[in-house]
Design a protein around this motif. Structure first.
Motif, short mmCIF file in Angstrom:
data_model
loop_
_atom_site.label_atom_id
_atom_site.label_comp_id
_atom_site.label_asym_id
_atom_site.label_seq_id
_atom_site.Cartn_x
_atom_site.Cartn_y
_atom_site.Cartn_z
N VAL A 51 58.72 -22.09 -37.96
CA VAL A 51 57.02 -21.87 -37.49
C VAL A 51 57.02 -22.76 -36.45
CG1 VAL A 51 54.40 -22.24 -37.86
CG2 VAL A 51 56.28 -21.39 -39.69
N HIS A 52 56.72 -22.99 -35.13
CA HIS A 52 56.93 -23.44 -34.69
C HIS A 52 54.92 -24.32 -34.41
CE1 HIS A 52 59.49 -21.34 -32.46
NE2 HIS A 52 60.18 -22.32 -33.27
N GLU A 53 55.35 -26.01 -34.67
CA GLU A 53 54.00 -26.53 -34.84
C GLU A 53 53.38 -27.05 -33.79
OE1 GLU A 53 51.74 -27.38 -37.49
OE2 GLU A 53 53.56 -25.22 -38.97
N THR A 54 54.47 -26.97 -32.62
CA THR A 54 54.02 -27.05 -30.82
C THR A 54 54.74 -26.10 -30.46
OG1 THR A 54 56.01 -29.30 -31.27
CG2 THR A 54 53.81 -30.29 -31.61
N ALA A 55 53.95 -26.32 -29.03
CA ALA A 55 55.07 -25.47 -28.24
C ALA A 55 55.77 -25.94 -27.56
CB ALA A 55 54.06 -25.46 -27.06
N LEU A 56 56.84 -25.27 -27.62
CA LEU A 56 58.32 -25.58 -27.03
C LEU A 56 58.57 -25.34 -25.81
CD1 LEU A 56 60.32 -24.77 -30.31
CD2 LEU A 56 59.05 -26.77 -29.70
N THR A 57 57.55 -24.84 -24.56
CA THR A 57 57.67 -24.83 -23.66
C THR A 57 58.57 -25.77 -22.61
OG1 THR A 57 55.79 -25.44 -23.01
CG2 THR A 57 55.87 -23.28 -23.03
N GLN A 58 58.10 -27.25 -23.19
CA GLN A 58 59.50 -28.33 -22.43
C GLN A 58 60.50 -28.08 -22.30
OE1 GLN A 58 57.99 -31.93 -24.07
NE2 GLN A 58 58.34 -31.30 -26.00
N HIS A 211 59.55 -22.12 -45.73
CA HIS A 211 58.60 -21.84 -44.34
C HIS A 211 59.33 -23.30 -43.53
CE1 HIS A 211 54.72 -19.39 -43.88
NE2 HIS A 211 55.97 -18.89 -44.01
N ALA A 212 59.84 -23.01 -42.13
CA ALA A 212 60.54 -24.14 -41.58
C ALA A 212 59.80 -24.66 -40.05
CB ALA A 212 61.98 -24.04 -41.46
N LYS A 213 58.48 -25.84 -41.05
CA LYS A 213 58.00 -26.04 -39.68
C LYS A 213 58.74 -26.98 -38.18
CE LYS A 213 53.83 -25.34 -41.97
NZ LYS A 213 52.20 -26.30 -42.78
N VAL A 214 58.46 -27.26 -37.40
CA VAL A 214 59.13 -27.66 -36.40
C VAL A 214 58.08 -28.00 -35.28
CG1 VAL A 214 61.09 -27.60 -34.30
CG2 VAL A 214 61.17 -25.76 -36.26
N HIS A 215 58.56 -29.63 -35.51
CA HIS A 215 57.61 -30.38 -34.50
C HIS A 215 58.06 -30.91 -33.50
CE1 HIS A 215 54.21 -32.85 -32.51
NE2 HIS A 215 53.47 -32.42 -33.53
N SER A 237 59.93 -41.92 -33.49
CA SER A 237 58.83 -39.97 -32.84
C SER A 237 59.11 -38.78 -33.97
CB SER A 237 59.51 -39.79 -31.65
OG SER A 237 58.96 -38.50 -31.36
N VAL A 238 60.01 -39.44 -34.17
CA VAL A 238 60.60 -38.18 -35.42
C VAL A 238 59.23 -38.41 -36.94
CG1 VAL A 238 62.51 -37.05 -37.66
CG2 VAL A 238 63.14 -37.30 -34.53
N SER A 239 60.18 -39.60 -37.03
CA SER A 239 58.63 -40.61 -37.96
C SER A 239 57.15 -39.84 -38.09
CB SER A 239 59.13 -42.05 -38.50
OG SER A 239 60.62 -42.04 -38.94
N ASN A 240 57.02 -40.34 -36.45
CA ASN A 240 54.92 -40.04 -36.77
C ASN A 240 55.20 -39.03 -36.77
OD1 ASN A 240 54.49 -42.59 -36.01
ND2 ASN A 240 54.89 -42.66 -34.33
N GLN A 241 56.16 -37.52 -36.14
CA GLN A 241 56.06 -36.83 -36.04
C GLN A 241 55.90 -36.12 -37.56
OE1 GLN A 241 58.22 -34.39 -33.61
NE2 GLN A 241 58.92 -35.90 -32.74
N LEU A 242 56.56 -36.40 -38.25
CA LEU A 242 56.96 -36.02 -39.67
C LEU A 242 56.00 -36.68 -40.48
CD1 LEU A 242 58.84 -34.62 -41.93
CD2 LEU A 242 59.83 -36.38 -42.53
N GLU A 243 55.32 -37.64 -41.00
CA GLU A 243 53.91 -37.75 -40.57
C GLU A 243 52.80 -36.80 -40.26
OE1 GLU A 243 52.75 -41.74 -40.36
OE2 GLU A 243 54.63 -42.82 -41.13
#
Length: 247
Positions: A51-58, A211-215, A237-243
């Motif tokens: 599950v993509h929690e953010t758009a991965l267009t970048q 479900h594997a959520k990816v941010h 960055s990863v810590s903030n996203q995981l929070e």
């Protein structure tokens, strides 16, 4: 359950056929597409939905190689990243000895490292630099160990040296495994304590879906940074996203 295992055995057999029979005749881009398709198919067999929690267009729009860094929960993490953007992975040396998976990883060009050996770490930086130089994305788990996925341990800095050498942008990723119906943290995929690969695989296979959520966080430029400051920024960055995923 037997049918599910038979499908997985077939997927492993197909991996060997792709890597040892098809790969010698394929272009680099086609090889990467094969890895991506195989990873997506295998995740479905395992019952894991990404599950993509953010758009991965970048990520999709980037023509230059990237370095992906993520928190580490499971061996499944590698399949998830490969299903998004095929990459050369950095993995601990013991993965090479895992049944079947070790052979597949070796054939895929995984860079193995013994984190307790300075010379091995040096070779890892050289191998990763070579992969980036030849246009491949690289992915790694700078924590150096896996966890339940509740928090992120400090990042080791060695991996980031290669990104600095070749001015490669860092793409931080946060991964969280959840129960599909409740959204609560799922530990079935967590590769922790003294669990072995076969036991961990059985846990995943017998789960009722995961479900594997990816941010994906904002990309980080290595310009003006040392490997330690880049590791610190990536960890934050990863810590903030995981929070955010755990909220």
């Amino acid at each position: 359950m037997l049918i599910k295992y038979l499908r997985l055995v077939h997927a492993f057999g197909r991996a060997f056929w792709i890597l040892w029979v098809k790969f010698p005749r394929l272009s680099r881009d086609t090889k990467l597409e094969e890895i991506k398709a195989w990873s997506q198919h295998t995740l479905k067999i395992l019952g894991i939905q990404v599950v993509h929690e953010t758009a991965l267009t970048q990520i999709e729009q980037s023509e230059a190689p990237l370095m992906f860094v993520a928190n580490h929960v499971s061996w499944v993490d590698a399949l998830i990243i490969q299903s998004i953007q095929p990459s050369i992975f950095v993995a601990k040396a013991e993965v090479k000895r895992w049944p079947i998976v070790g052979s597949i990883a070796t054939a895929c060009g995984v860079v193995f490292v013994d984190r307790g050996s300075p010379s091995s770490a040096r070779r890892m930086v050289d191998d990763v630099s070579s992969a980036l130089h030849h246009g491949y994305c690289v992915a790694g788990f700078p924590e150096g160990t896996s966890s339940e996925g509740r928090a992120v341990s400090l990042f080791h800095a060695n991996l980031f040296e290669a990104a600095i050498n070749y001015h490669i942008q860092i793409q931080p990723l946060a991964i969280r495994y959840t129960h599909p119906h409740t959204g609560a943290l799922c530990l079935k995929a967590a590769f922790i304590d003294d669990i072995g690969f076969v036991q961990s695989l059985h846990q995943v296979m017998t789960s009722q879906g995961i479900h594997a959520k990816v941010h994906a966080g904002e990309m980080l430029s290595p310009q003006g940074h040392s490997r330690r400051t880049l590791a610190h920024l990536s960890h934050r960055s990863v810590s903030n996203q995981l929070e955010m995923l755990n909220a």
